[in-house]
Design a protein around this motif. Structure first.
Motif, PDB file in Angstrom:
ATOM      1  N   ASP A   1       1.906   2.530   1.083  1.00 53.92           N
ATOM      2  CA  ASP A   1       2.933   1.764   0.359  1.00 53.92           C
ATOM      3  C   ASP A   1       3.195   2.477  -0.959  1.00 53.92           C
ATOM      4  OD1 ASP A   1       4.507  -0.009  -1.053  1.00 53.92           O
ATOM      5  OD2 ASP A   1       3.429  -1.795  -0.357  1.00 53.92           O
ATOM      6  N   LEU A   2       4.263   3.275  -0.997  1.00 53.38           N
ATOM      7  CA  LEU A   2       4.557   4.064  -2.193  1.00 53.38           C
ATOM      8  C   LEU A   2       4.984   3.195  -3.369  1.00 53.38           C
ATOM      9  CD1 LEU A   2       6.427   7.122  -0.627  1.00 53.38           C
ATOM     10  CD2 LEU A   2       4.084   7.030  -1.496  1.00 53.38           C
ATOM     11  N   SER A   3       5.580   2.034  -3.083  1.00 51.08           N
ATOM     12  CA  SER A   3       6.023   1.162  -4.177  1.00 51.08           C
ATOM     13  C   SER A   3       4.828   0.614  -4.961  1.00 51.08           C
ATOM     14  CB  SER A   3       6.873   0.004  -3.635  1.00 51.08           C
ATOM     15  OG  SER A   3       6.120  -0.774  -2.717  1.00 51.08           O
ATOM     16  N   SER A   4       3.770   0.253  -4.235  1.00 45.51           N
ATOM     17  CA  SER A   4       2.574  -0.258  -4.914  1.00 45.51           C
ATOM     18  C   SER A   4       1.513   0.826  -5.090  1.00 45.51           C
ATOM     19  CB  SER A   4       1.972  -1.417  -4.123  1.00 45.51           C
ATOM     20  OG  SER A   4       1.546  -0.986  -2.840  1.00 45.51           O
ATOM     21  N   LYS A   5       1.830   2.039  -4.609  1.00 43.87           N
ATOM     22  CA  LYS A   5       0.916   3.179  -4.699  1.00 43.87           C
ATOM     23  C   LYS A   5      -0.452   2.837  -4.110  1.00 43.87           C
ATOM     24  CE  LYS A   5       3.217   5.211  -8.713  1.00 43.87           C
ATOM     25  NZ  LYS A   5       3.088   5.743 -10.092  1.00 43.87           N
ATOM     26  N   THR A   6      -0.410   2.343  -2.884  1.00 46.11           N
ATOM     27  CA  THR A   6      -1.624   1.876  -2.214  1.00 46.11           C
ATOM     28  C   THR A   6      -1.682   2.383  -0.775  1.00 46.11           C
ATOM     29  OG1 THR A   6      -1.627  -0.135  -3.547  1.00 46.11           O
ATOM     30  CG2 THR A   6      -2.955  -0.169  -1.558  1.00 46.11           C
TER      31      THR A   6
END
Length: 253
Positions: free
Chosen positions: A215-220
């Motif tokens: 999940d690039l938006s949450s960097k996870t």
């Protein structure tokens, strides 16, 4: 030594020095046939000192060429052929500057190292070509993966880095398996640090290979769900894994 064999040898030296791996491979094939015909691949009769030096040099170039082309079985064959020169003719031949780098490369693929060490314990410390693989084995046994990672930049010759890269691939997969078992998700930055990646693109490629969700938006990173056959992990195992990660992080920082 026959004139044509000497000419091929001179051509091999030029190709090797310019790192023309394809031409080296062609020349080595021709030269090995020539060495067999001249009775020099496994020395027979009473060869001249100059012929023995040239034959040893050809085989040493072949051993290093094998590593540069990522052909470990080929390296094994060249190293086996070199043993006659390193052992039976050691009192006759002048020292070779390539001998210990090649012996060190052989140690990197030998298990355990203690069965193949060519030097005494005291001499190993002063020989970077031998101490490097010895230290690698010790750090692997200790689980000091950050030291293995740093060893890549401390390699005494470029060819050693091939084996360190191979070791790091195995280490990353072991760490990844622990992460999958111990965590549901991890921040990208933490995952990259634990897996010894220098940049995000390398981590993302590895994550794709492992089937992880990113999940690039949450960097996870979210780890793939396990099947029902996996049982709950004991708390002690989680604590041990976490402590191990913490120690590695401290060494990195």
């Amino acid at each position: 030594m026959a004139t044509n064999l000497r000419a091929l040898y001179d051509d091999l030296q030029r190709s090797f020095n310019s790192n023309d791996l394809k031409k080296c491979g062609t020349l080595l094939s021709q030269l090995k046939i020539g060495l067999i015909e001249a009775g020099l691949l496994i020395p027979q009769g009473d060869p001249s000192l100059d012929d023995l030096v040239v034959a040893r040099d050809i085989l040493e170039i072949g051993a290093i060429w094998s590593i540069r082309t990522r052909d470990v079985p080929s390296f094994d064959r060249y190293f086996s052929q070199l043993q006659t020169f390193y052992t039976d003719y050691s009192s006759v031949l002048p020292p070779s500057k390539r001998e210990y780098p090649i012996r060190g490369l052989n140690l990197l693929i030998s298990t355990p190292l203690s069965k193949a060490l060519p030097l005494s314990a005291d001499a190993i410390v002063d020989n970077p070509y031998i101490s490097h693989p010895v230290n690698l084995e010790r750090w692997l046994m200790e689980g000091s993966y950050s030291k293995v990672w740093n060893a890549r930049e401390e390699a005494p010759v470029e060819e050693y880095k091939f084996f360190v890269d191979s070791l790091m691939g195995t280490i990353r997969n072991e760490i990844a398996s622990c992460e999958e078992s111990a965590y549901e998700s991890l921040p990208l930055k933490d995952a990259a640090t634990l897996l010894f990646f220098n940049n995000q693109s390398e981590l993302l490629k590895f994550a794709q290979q492992r089937g992880w969700q990113v999940d690039l938006s949450s960097k996870t990173i979210v780890f793939a769900k396990k099947g029902e056959e996996n049982t709950e992990i004991p708390k002690e195992k989680l604590i041990t894994a976490s402590l191990a990660y913490a120690r590695e992080l401290e060494q990195i920082v």
